[in-house]
Design an enzyme around this catalytic site. Sequence first.
Site, PDB file in Angstrom:
ATOM      1  N   GLU A  10      12.508   2.759  13.653  1.00  0.00           N
ATOM      2  CA  GLU A  10      11.473   3.749  13.319  1.00  0.00           C
ATOM      3  C   GLU A  10      10.349   3.640  14.341  1.00  0.00           C
ATOM      4  OE1 GLU A  10       9.647   2.928   9.506  1.00  0.00           O
ATOM      5  OE2 GLU A  10       9.754   0.773   9.814  1.00  0.00           O
ATOM      6  N   HIS A  25      -0.565 -20.944  -0.657  1.00  0.00           N
ATOM      7  CA  HIS A  25       0.453 -19.939  -0.341  1.00  0.00           C
ATOM      8  C   HIS A  25       1.196 -19.473  -1.591  1.00  0.00           C
ATOM      9  CE1 HIS A  25      -0.394 -21.363   3.666  1.00  0.00           C
ATOM     10  NE2 HIS A  25       0.411 -20.462   4.200  1.00  0.00           N
ATOM     11  N   ARG A  52      -7.222 -20.770  -2.192  1.00  0.00           N
ATOM     12  CA  ARG A  52      -6.212 -20.573  -1.152  1.00  0.00           C
ATOM     13  C   ARG A  52      -5.033 -21.525  -1.318  1.00  0.00           C
ATOM     14  NH1 ARG A  52      -4.389 -22.356   3.691  1.00  0.00           N
ATOM     15  NH2 ARG A  52      -3.482 -20.768   5.012  1.00  0.00           N
ATOM     16  N   LEU A  59      10.914   1.799   6.855  1.00  0.00           N
ATOM     17  CA  LEU A  59      10.246   2.319   5.666  1.00  0.00           C
ATOM     18  C   LEU A  59      10.914   3.651   5.313  1.00  0.00           C
ATOM     19  CD1 LEU A  59       7.733   1.740   3.809  1.00  0.00           C
ATOM     20  CD2 LEU A  59       6.771   3.725   4.972  1.00  0.00           C
ATOM     21  N   LYS A  99       6.302  -1.520   1.894  1.00  0.00           N
ATOM     22  CA  LYS A  99       5.103  -1.036   2.601  1.00  0.00           C
ATOM     23  C   LYS A  99       4.006  -2.085   2.425  1.00  0.00           C
ATOM     24  CE  LYS A  99       2.951   3.495   3.441  1.00  0.00           C
ATOM     25  NZ  LYS A  99       3.117   3.520   4.888  1.00  0.00           N
ATOM     26  N   ARG A 147       8.200   4.620  -4.568  1.00  0.00           N
ATOM     27  CA  ARG A 147       8.222   3.729  -3.399  1.00  0.00           C
ATOM     28  C   ARG A 147       7.209   2.597  -3.585  1.00  0.00           C
ATOM     29  NH1 ARG A 147       7.268   6.177   2.543  1.00  0.00           N
ATOM     30  NH2 ARG A 147       5.109   6.236   1.829  1.00  0.00           N
ATOM     31  N   TYR A 160       0.829  -1.205   0.000  1.00  0.00           N
ATOM     32  CA  TYR A 160       0.000   0.000   0.000  1.00  0.00           C
ATOM     33  C   TYR A 160       0.860   1.251   0.000  1.00  0.00           C
ATOM     34  CZ  TYR A 160       0.722   0.936   5.072  1.00  0.00           C
ATOM     35  OH  TYR A 160       1.254   1.234   6.294  1.00  0.00           O
TER      36      TYR A 160
HETATM   37  N1  PDD Z   1       2.626   5.189   7.569  1.00  0.00           N
HETATM   38  N2  PDD Z   1       7.369   4.028   8.898  1.00  0.00           N
HETATM   39  C1  PDD Z   1       6.242   3.299   8.922  1.00  0.00           C
HETATM   40  C2  PDD Z   1       6.274   1.916   9.457  1.00  0.00           C
HETATM   41  C3  PDD Z   1       5.045   3.855   8.425  1.00  0.00           C
HETATM   42  O1  PDD Z   1       3.917   3.127   8.427  1.00  0.00           O
HETATM   43  C4  PDD Z   1       5.052   5.210   7.953  1.00  0.00           C
HETATM   44  C5  PDD Z   1       3.823   5.875   7.421  1.00  0.00           C
HETATM   45  C6  PDD Z   1       6.265   5.931   7.953  1.00  0.00           C
HETATM   46  C7  PDD Z   1       6.358   7.334   7.447  1.00  0.00           C
HETATM   47  O2  PDD Z   1       6.387   7.398   6.037  1.00  0.00           O
HETATM   48  P1  PDD Z   1       5.821   8.676   5.246  1.00  0.00           P
HETATM   49  O3  PDD Z   1       6.571   9.859   5.749  1.00  0.00           O
HETATM   50  O4  PDD Z   1       6.132   8.390   3.815  1.00  0.00           O
HETATM   51  O5  PDD Z   1       4.351   8.772   5.550  1.00  0.00           O
HETATM   52  C8  PDD Z   1       7.397   5.295   8.435  1.00  0.00           C
HETATM   53  C9  PDD Z   1       1.409   5.665   6.973  1.00  0.00           C
HETATM   54  C10 PDD Z   1       1.111   7.100   7.220  1.00  0.00           C
HETATM   55  C11 PDD Z   1       0.278   4.718   7.358  1.00  0.00           C
HETATM   56  O6  PDD Z   1       0.545   3.525   7.421  1.00  0.00           O
HETATM   57  O7  PDD Z   1      -0.851   5.164   7.546  1.00  0.00           O
END
Ligand code: PDD
Length: 284
Positions: free
Chosen positions: A178, A99, A97, A202, A145, A49, A30
Amino acid sequence: MIYLNGQYMPIEEARVPVLDRGFIFGDGVYEVIPVYSGRAFRLEEHLRRLKHSLDGIRLANPHSDEEWAGILDKVIAENEAQDQYLYLHITRGVAKRDHAFPNPPVPPTVFVMSNPLPTPPDHLLASGISAVTAEDNRWLRCDIKAISLLPNVLLRQMAIDEGCAETILIRNKEFLTEGAASNIFAVKEGMLLAPPKDNLMLPGITYDVILEIAGANGIPFEVRRISLAEVLHADELLLTSSTREVLAITKLDGKPVGAGLPGPMFRRMHALYQEFKHNVMRAK
Ligand code: PDD
């Protein structure tokens, strides 16, 4: 109004089959993209990304960047708020289903929605937020992501259970990666410290903006591993994300961070970020 597999419709009408691999396996990726004054911010970077995430799970990008821009513009236009955040979600599609990847491949499920993007409220800017630390027990591809967010969900809930807003993740009890859904910076003696963009975090788009702003305004910064001790003894801690901009973390594990109030680095960064938002993000 949302977008689902080529059609625009009210969210209440959107349906996905239960055998969707997103539902069954969390097999998808996502993006979250902020929209200011009706325009997607850093669209190119977000789409890059997204491509990195899709490559990471070996799923073909269903759309060219031009097609994505068209879909997103329509979703933005169908929603009223000037400032929104787009949510893009792509799964490996609907299949029996198993994997292993469906063979032959099936069409991916592509979903886009948008919601109003509120600016962080004044009381949070004035007081900062509280956080807890926890071991980063996620996989080794946190640069993807992925929609399979169970570890992030459990880690974020640890903060909520303690009356806090975010969980700061520490790998091997050694170093900062993070936040559960944000990037984290530390400040020591006027130096902004940022963890390196590697497979353990991320690569935040807001993270990039913060370092660009620091560079452009002569704020000294270092990109390097930040030890747990440095986190625990930081003068300031900052949190960034597309939906929360930049916030000060003023309490960590029940103890004040530095003086326990948003510090000079936060105030400077927040002011510069607002200026950037006004001059660049909203500029036509
Ligand atoms: N999440 N690290 C993680 C694990 C995240 O889920 C996010 C953002 C960030 C920050 O990335 P960015 O600056 O590109 O938003 C770092 C979004 C906002 C979410 O999952 O809703």
